[in-house]
Write an enzyme that holds these catalytic residues in place. Structure first.
Site, PDB file in Angstrom:
ATOM      1  N   SER A 571      98.393 -26.209  96.471  1.00 47.02           N
ATOM      2  CA  SER A 571      99.352 -27.292  96.644  1.00 47.02           C
ATOM      3  C   SER A 571      99.501 -28.075  95.348  1.00 47.02           C
ATOM      4  O   SER A 571      98.701 -27.945  94.424  1.00 47.02           O
ATOM      5  CB  SER A 571      98.837 -28.199  97.748  1.00 47.02           C
ATOM      6  N   TYR A 584      92.028 -32.793 101.200  1.00 51.37           N
ATOM      7  CA  TYR A 584      92.897 -31.626 101.060  1.00 51.37           C
ATOM      8  C   TYR A 584      92.961 -31.185  99.595  1.00 51.37           C
ATOM      9  O   TYR A 584      92.825 -29.996  99.280  1.00 51.37           O
ATOM     10  CB  TYR A 584      94.298 -31.980 101.574  1.00 51.37           C
TER      11      TYR A 584
END
Ligand code: ZN
Length: 686
Positions: A571, A584
């Site tokens: 990401s 995350y």
């Protein structure tokens, strides 16, 4: 063999087609063609054809005598009237007066006399159908008949079995010369009810559809009965290892050896897809002490050669726990096969003054003692065809050896078929897709990015395996892609589950070339206060999950020895942290470095590792509800929120998928991170 004719089915089809203006002759021709085409003991992958002589109006409305004969590209088992193009019969019959007619001219004359100029090419055996007088003509490559005629004394065996009811035609390659010879044999004794084409197949004739069909069944049954007489036990088994290696270990070693470096493009490899078969009959065949003799005699009927080549490759028996020995043995066997194939080509091409162009020299069938056989092809579909034909050959040769000795046509005759322009045309000349022959695995394939990625790889020509924790989602997405795509359950937080899923892929397709490690999920929490268990859970999926997938893929890629490509979904969090997204972003940052570590450690093995750095994609991680809430919180429309980047364009799962495909195709690129976020300067790399 039992007749499958059912009166009520035949009449139902006649009624059904009558409503569409199609006559009884053609309707019944379709009916029995399907009956023949659905029995693999009779017809496999284009091996066989049928015809009916009838009358149809031409484009001007004039009643015309025609031969409706199977068109190329149609499967007999599911044929429709359009698959039986009508050719002017009088014109075809005139050709018999010629002394010679080359293949290209034969095709041209056939096409020129089609009632419908848009119809498919009539079969290459059309003239044989035209030169005999019967209304219905059926042709198959029945395995039982082949077992009888693929013998040194095949002609005598046929005389014994058929006792004058069938004409016997010596072997001639399909085309004008064969059609003329067959007609001569028929004229010499017009009472015969069909013809045996030595080392090729069987034709039966009839005044109606049922008669021609029932004669086919009856004469095949006679061959079957003869095969049961005076059988000797075949085959005596060779000494084999106590335990054979597992299929998932064997397949990548075979596949890797059966590939070729592309001399034209540095780093490119010509790869094949595998299709595995094993049962008692196959094991009895491949385990035989004499397999190197009876498997190397040639094809059971000439048209197999374009799909299976003339000879299967026989490799050593793989013993459990000794895969290095097997790898060496397979590589030596493949190198010997290639050398043999090139010598065969050179020898026979000399007869054509060097006018033919060599096909790839890789085997299309591999026999593995103790394990089974593989069909090989540039796609899963082609691999299945090769495996089907190999299985039929196993059955034909086994029966032939049980009553005598299997014998094929000569090497020169096989070459003439393999390099026959009309056979090559059957394979099509369409340009291949860029990832043809490659196998791609995608994790998290039940979600938006994963499924779009699998779809994009399939569209680029790869065979795809969709892995997901949700097995039903993986299967549903695979079904939507179609072709040979498969869905497999895989929990990337469990090493055993990942290994099992990759084993399934290797068993199904033969190996792995591209692994897209995409599965992930977002955890949130302010990093100074978040519970350690949340962080660990996220690392388990968002870092270790990627490591497990990459490790399982690398193991198979190293076994194949043909390089590969690892692709990771990292990401923008890996580069540009968002508030409260530490749980995350931290494992994703570790995954970014995992990419570099794989690129470094396996570059010398030709394995590339790249990543896509995407942001703000509608998916399971960023749901419609979240988008609504976030855009509202920022006082933006959803469109402005999703397009909140330098280009002001919403980024989609398909955009991410295309970036992965581009990385897979970029043979000189590794350790790359491709940004797919519409432009976010804070997340830009360097
Ligand atoms: Zn044929």
């Amino acid at each position: 063999m039992k007749s499958a004719w059912v009166d009520s089915d035949a009449e139902a089809l006649v009624t059904q087609y009558a409503e569409r203006g199609i006559g009884r002759d053609l309707a019944l021709r379709v009916y029995t063609t399907r009956l023949l085409g659905r029995d693999p003991q009779l017809v496999l992958h284009g091996g066989g054809n049928t015809s009916v002589k009838t009358r149809l109006p031409d484009l001007m409305g004039d009643d015309t005598e025609v031969l409706c004969v199977k068109g190329s590209g149609w499967d007999m088992g599911s044929i429709e009237p359009a698959g039986l193009p009508a050719v002017r019969l009088a014109q075809l019959r005139k050709l018999r007066a010629l002394d010679k007619l080359c293949d290209e001219d034969m095709v041209r004359v056939q096409r020129a006399n089609l009632l419908d100029p848009m119809a498919p090419n009539p079969s290459v055996e059309t003239l044989l159908h035209a030169f005999v007088p019967h209304k219905f003509v059926d042709h198959t490559h029945s395995t039982a008949v082949l077992s009888l005629i693929d013998q040194p004394n095949g002609v005598e065996l046929c005389r014994e079995v058929y006792d004058g009811t069938m004409g016997i035609v010596p072997y001639i390659m399909p085309g004008f010369d064969l059609a003329k010879k067959a007609a001569e044999v028929f004229d010499a004794d017009p009472k015969v009810e069909g013809l045996i084409l030595h080392k090729h197949g069987i034709f039966t004739f009839g005044a109606d559809a049922r008669e021609a069909y029932e004669r086919m069944i009856a004469y095949v049954t006679r061959a079957e009965a003869r095969l049961q007489k005076g059988r000797k036990a075949v085959f005596v088994s060779a000494q084999l290892p106590q335990a054979a290696a597992k299929l998932a270990v064997v397949a990548p070693l075979v596949r890797g050896a059966c590939s070729l470096k592309d001399d034209a493009v540095d780093g490119a490899v010509r790869r094949l897809i595998l299709d595995f078969r094993s049962d008692d009959a196959i094991l009895n065949f491949v385990n035989g002490a004499e397999v190197a003799r009876y498997s190397q005699q040639g094809v059971v009927t000439p048209d197999h050669t374009i799909r299976t080549k003339n000879w299967p490759l026989v490799v050593p028996a793989p013993a459990d726990g000794k895969s290095d020995d097997f790898k060496r043995g397979v590589q030596q066997a493949v190198q010997a096969y290639i050398a043999h194939y090139r010598a065969y080509f050179a020898r026979n091409n000399a007869r054509f003054d060097g006018g033919k162009k060599i096909l790839d020299p890789l085997p299309r069938v591999v026999l593995v003692p103790g394990v089974g056989l593989f069909g090989l092809g540039r796609s899963k579909k082609d691999a299945r065809v090769a495996a089907d034909l190999a299985q039929a050959a196993v059955s034909t040769i086994t029966d032939a050896e049980a009553i005598g000795r299997f014998e094929s046509i000569s090497e020169a005759d096989m070459f003439d078929c393999e390099y026959w322009s009309l056979e090559q045309a059957k394979l099509g000349s369409a340009k291949e897709l860029p990832l043809a022959g490659q196998i791609a695995v995608v994790t998290g394939a039940g979600g938006a990015i994963g499924s779009a990625t699998a779809k994009a790889f399939a569209a680029a020509g790869a065979e795809v395996a969709l892995l997901d924790l949700d097995e039903n989602a993986a299967k549903a997405k695979a079904k939507a892609i179609g072709g040979a795509a498969i869905g497999i359950k895989c929990d990337v937080t469990d090493a055993a589950s990942v290994r099992a899923a990759f084993d399934r892929v290797a068993e199904t397709f033969g190996g792995v070339d591209i692994a897209v490690s995409n599965a992930g999920a977002a955890w949130q929490g302010r990093i100074g206060e978040v519970d350690e268990s949340v962080l660990r859970e996220s690392f388990e999926l968002n870092f270790y999950g990627h490591q497990r997938v990459a490790q399982a893929a690398t193991k198979i890629m190293l076994a194949q020895g043909t390089g590969g490509c690892l692709l990771f979904n990292v990401s923008k969090q890996a580069v540009n942290p968002g508030p409260n997204f530490g749980p995350y972003g931290l494992p994703k940052a570790a995954t970014l470095f995992l990419v570099r570590q794989y690129a470094l450690d396996y570059g010398a093995d030709g394995i590339r590792a790249n990543a896509v750095n995407a942001d703000r994609i509608r998916s399971g991680l960023l749901t419609d509800e979240m988008i609504a809430a976030r855009s509202k919180a920022r006082g933006l429309s959803e469109k402005d929120y999703m397009g909140g980047n330098l280009l002001a364009r919403e980024v989609t799962a398909e955009d991410v998928a295309q970036a992965f495909v581009a990385q897979a195709l970029a043979l000189k690129t590794t350790a790359d991170v491709t940004t797919v976020d519409g432009g976010n300067i804070a997340a830009a790399l360097r």
